[in-house]
Enzyme design. Structure first.
Site, mmCIF file in Angstrom:
data_model
loop_
_atom_site.group_PDB
_atom_site.id
_atom_site.type_symbol
_atom_site.label_atom_id
_atom_site.label_comp_id
_atom_site.label_asym_id
_atom_site.label_seq_id
_atom_site.Cartn_x
_atom_site.Cartn_y
_atom_site.Cartn_z
ATOM 1 N N LYS A 167 0.881 -1.174 0.000
ATOM 2 C CA LYS A 167 0.000 0.000 0.000
ATOM 3 C C LYS A 167 0.917 1.222 0.000
ATOM 4 O O LYS A 167 1.483 1.584 1.022
ATOM 5 C CB LYS A 167 -0.877 -0.022 1.261
ATOM 6 C CG LYS A 167 -2.186 0.737 1.173
ATOM 7 C CD LYS A 167 -2.091 2.234 1.072
ATOM 8 C CE LYS A 167 -1.714 2.932 2.350
ATOM 9 N NZ LYS A 167 -1.517 4.405 2.138
ATOM 10 N N GLY B 55 7.160 5.304 8.091
ATOM 11 C CA GLY B 55 6.340 6.517 8.178
ATOM 12 C C GLY B 55 6.547 7.174 9.527
ATOM 13 O O GLY B 55 7.594 6.994 10.162
ATOM 14 N N SER B 56 5.536 7.903 9.977
ATOM 15 C CA SER B 56 5.722 8.673 11.209
ATOM 16 C C SER B 56 5.669 7.775 12.443
ATOM 17 O O SER B 56 5.096 6.676 12.414
ATOM 18 C CB SER B 56 4.620 9.730 11.318
ATOM 19 O OG SER B 56 3.404 9.102 11.651
ATOM 20 N N GLY C 49 3.244 4.642 13.238
ATOM 21 C CA GLY C 49 3.960 3.383 13.492
ATOM 22 C C GLY C 49 3.484 2.706 14.761
ATOM 23 O O GLY C 49 3.371 1.480 14.830
ATOM 24 N N GLU D 60 9.958 1.566 10.663
ATOM 25 C CA GLU D 60 11.006 2.538 10.367
ATOM 26 C C GLU D 60 10.343 3.904 10.484
ATOM 27 O O GLU D 60 9.477 4.229 9.683
ATOM 28 C CB GLU D 60 11.471 2.273 8.928
ATOM 29 C CG GLU D 60 12.815 2.784 8.628
ATOM 30 C CD GLU D 60 13.820 2.242 9.602
ATOM 31 O OE1 GLU D 60 14.304 3.053 10.410
ATOM 32 O OE2 GLU D 60 14.087 1.033 9.591
ATOM 33 N N CYS E 118 13.811 10.937 6.365
ATOM 34 C CA CYS E 118 13.934 10.532 7.781
ATOM 35 C C CYS E 118 15.332 10.838 8.258
ATOM 36 O O CYS E 118 15.565 11.028 9.439
ATOM 37 C CB CYS E 118 13.735 9.045 7.968
ATOM 38 S SG CYS E 118 12.437 8.344 7.041
ATOM 39 N N GLU F 236 10.211 16.273 14.962
ATOM 40 C CA GLU F 236 10.505 16.095 13.539
ATOM 41 C C GLU F 236 9.628 17.037 12.715
ATOM 42 O O GLU F 236 8.406 16.969 12.777
ATOM 43 C CB GLU F 236 10.249 14.642 13.121
ATOM 44 C CG GLU F 236 10.725 14.373 11.712
ATOM 45 C CD GLU F 236 10.569 12.922 11.278
ATOM 46 O OE1 GLU F 236 9.515 12.325 11.569
ATOM 47 O OE2 GLU F 236 11.498 12.402 10.630
HETATM 48 C C1 UN1 Z 1 14.373 8.002 4.249
HETATM 49 O O1 UN1 Z 1 14.552 9.187 4.407
HETATM 50 O O2 UN1 Z 1 13.367 7.456 4.700
HETATM 51 O O3 UN1 Z 1 20.179 7.762 3.437
HETATM 52 C C2 UN1 Z 1 15.283 7.141 3.458
HETATM 53 C C3 UN1 Z 1 19.355 8.371 2.769
HETATM 54 C C4 UN1 Z 1 18.624 7.640 1.663
HETATM 55 C C5 UN1 Z 1 17.428 6.940 2.215
HETATM 56 C C6 UN1 Z 1 16.542 7.815 3.050
HETATM 57 N N1 UN1 Z 1 19.501 6.699 1.034
HETATM 58 O O4 UN1 Z 1 19.097 9.545 2.964
#
Ligand code: UN1
Length: 502
Positions: free
Chosen positions: A176, A229-230, A234, A251, A285, A387
């Site tokens: 999804k 996601g957030s 999560g 994650e 992230c 964040e």
């Molecule tokens: C993410 O921001 O969820 O290291 C992934 C990095 C990328 C992957 C980011 N290769 O910034």
């Protein structure tokens, strides 16, 4: 103009959502540009996707892993051949500049080639038994049906991090994608279909998290949920998964820090901070949303960073000269501007650069924000703790390395951190003491490669790591320990005593 309409992919067929309802996907750099209409799926569509995955599972599981791998090699080659097309589709639906979209597709290519190689390994191990004439080994077995729930910020790379290890281990899946970026996942799945992934092994159900994502976390036929996601979402995913004993890999957020020491190369550090904070408009992230700078070089660093940030060309990512695109949607824009207000009014930090929405000319059609720098930030301020997921960076002064490490670690997340220093002792000390899943020396906090574990400590995750073969196989396979007794009698572990011959 004809409206491009896309369908779910269930059991090898492209099908309408049962309700017929669709969601518009528009270009965040220019809302007038309709990328297409995508299914607004619900529980009944999820049901169909999971049923297809259940039906396809026995045959896919019984397909030798090296044969599954051959399909992945083909898939990687197709992605490589279509890299330009998929990258420009991604820029159009997500907004990141073309160069970065190419990086995203490349990351999916890397992950696919890398995982394909695992088809001839998938290693378990043999080990001695404590009893004679008994053989002991363990092998990986697929987990079963996987739900993959993926974010919009890496619309092809992150689906590939989940999909490829799931497939090589012999699982079937329903994915999804985020409703802001379904096209990139469709591109990935179309390539998989063309490469020969059998019907039902991969299914896509598109729609919102509430309507299409949630049922994927509660369905009794699903064994594993992998979510990026957030942190707030999560946690819901984890709670739902726990109720039906699912494996759950999360994650989530980050509040990543760059430490700049007084002996660091300031030009390099400013370049690293610009890339880490404003690349992908700060929507990673791994984004560098905090810089902790030694007070001796604080002023100079701020000057250098400001100069670079001010010169960034902002606009539609399809334009080659543009260095920073829009943010993903109206809600994201509002959230980021709200944080700018918090920084100014509640926190009392100094808004040193930017902080505004861009509205003149073509900017008025998209979601553009200026690169934003806050100075005189104190570690406990909300802008330094929460964040923001936008192009906003907080610069925090520090006294020395210990102070920097303390500030760096004092957040609820633990994804990525970095240090700029020429002193190997300082670099190693920070490497040891930063409680994050990823650490860089003399580089930004972004730029992870697929063959090293990806993930973080504390509020960033629940202990799993994506990427890097063993860590992702550990998510997508379950161990089976096997004992073969060829002694011809019933030997009892822990009970029988073995006498050592004299
Ligand atoms: C993410 O921001 O969820 O290291 C992934 C990095 C990328 C992957 C980011 N290769 O910034």
């Amino acid at each position: 103009m004809k409206k491009e309409t896309y369908q779910n992919y269930i059991n090898g067929r492209w099908v309408k959502p049962k309700s017929g309802a669709m969601i518009e996907n528009r270009n965040p750099a220019d809302k007038r540009d309709l990328v297409g209409l995508f299914p607004a799926s619900q529980g009944e569509d999820v049901e169909a996707g999971v049923s297809a995955a259940i039906e396809a599972y026995p045959k896919w599981k019984a397909t030798p892993a090296p044969k599954r791998a051959e399909i992945l090699y083909k898939l990687a080659q197709i992605l490589l051949d279509r890299k330009e097309q998929y990258s420009s589709d991604m820029t159009r639906e997500m907004g990141k500049v073309l160069k970065e979209a190419r990086g995203d597709v490349q990351e999916a290519i890397d992950m696919t080639f890398y995982t394909a190689g695992e088809g001839r390994r998938l290693q378990g191990y043999t080990t001695p038994s404590e009893l004679p004439n008994k053989f002991a080994m363990c092998v990986r077995q697929p987990v079963g049906i996987c739900s993959l729930i993926t974010p919009w910020n890496f619309p092809m790379a992150i689906p590939s991090w989940k999909m490829m290890p799931a497939l090589i281990c012999g699982n079937t899946l329903v994915i999804k994608p985020a409703e802001d970026t379904p096209l990139s996942t469709i591109n990935l799945v179309k390539a998989a279909e063309e490469a020969g992934v059998p019907a039902g092994v991969i299914n896509i159900v598109m729609g919102t998290g509430e309507a299409a994502g949630a049922p994927l976390t509660t369905h009794p036929g699903v064994r594993l949920v992998s979510f990026t996601g957030s942190t707030d979402t999560g946690r819901i995913v984890a709670e739902n998964s726990a109720r039906t004993d699912k494996i759950c890999s999360l994650e989530m957020g980050g509040k990543n820090v760059i430490i700049v020491m007084d002996d660091g190369d300031l030009d390099l550090a400013a370049e690293g901070a610009t890339w880490g904070a404003f690349g992908t408009s700060g929507q990673r992230c791994t984004a560098s949303s905090r810089v902790v700078v030694h007070k001796k070089v604080y002023k100079k660093f701020v000057e250098k960073l400001t100069e670079r940030a001010r010169s960034l060309k902002i606009g539609n990512g399809l334009d080659k000269k543009v260095e920073m695109g829009p943010v993903i949607n109206e809600a994201a824009l509002r959230k980021i501007l709200h944080y700018v207000e918090i920084g100014k009014q509640m926190d009392g930090a100094t808004l040193h650069l930017g902080g505004n929405r861009l509205t003149r000319g073509n900017y008025s059609h998209g979601f553009f924000i200026e690169p934003t720098i806050f100075t005189d930030v104190e570690p406990g301020m909300r802008i330094a703790q929460e964040e923001i997921f936008g192009p906003v960076i907080s610069i925090i002064p520090c006294r020395d390395l210990d102070d920097a490490i303390r500030i760096g670690n004092d957040v609820k997340y633990g994804l990525s951190s970095s240090i700029f220093t020429q002193d190997v002792n300082r670099a190693f000390k920070a490497m040891e003491q930063m409680h994050t899943g990823i650490f860089y020396v003399n580089s930004s906090t972004i730029g992870a490669e697929v063959h090293l574990p990806f993930g973080g400590t504390k509020g960033t995750g629940n202990g799993h790591r994506e990427g890097a073969m063993v860590s992702s196989l550990d998510i997508f396979s379950e161990w089976k320990s096997i004992y073969v007794d060829y002694s011809g009698r019933l030997q009892k572990a822990q009970i029988d005593e073995f006498k050592i011959a004299k």
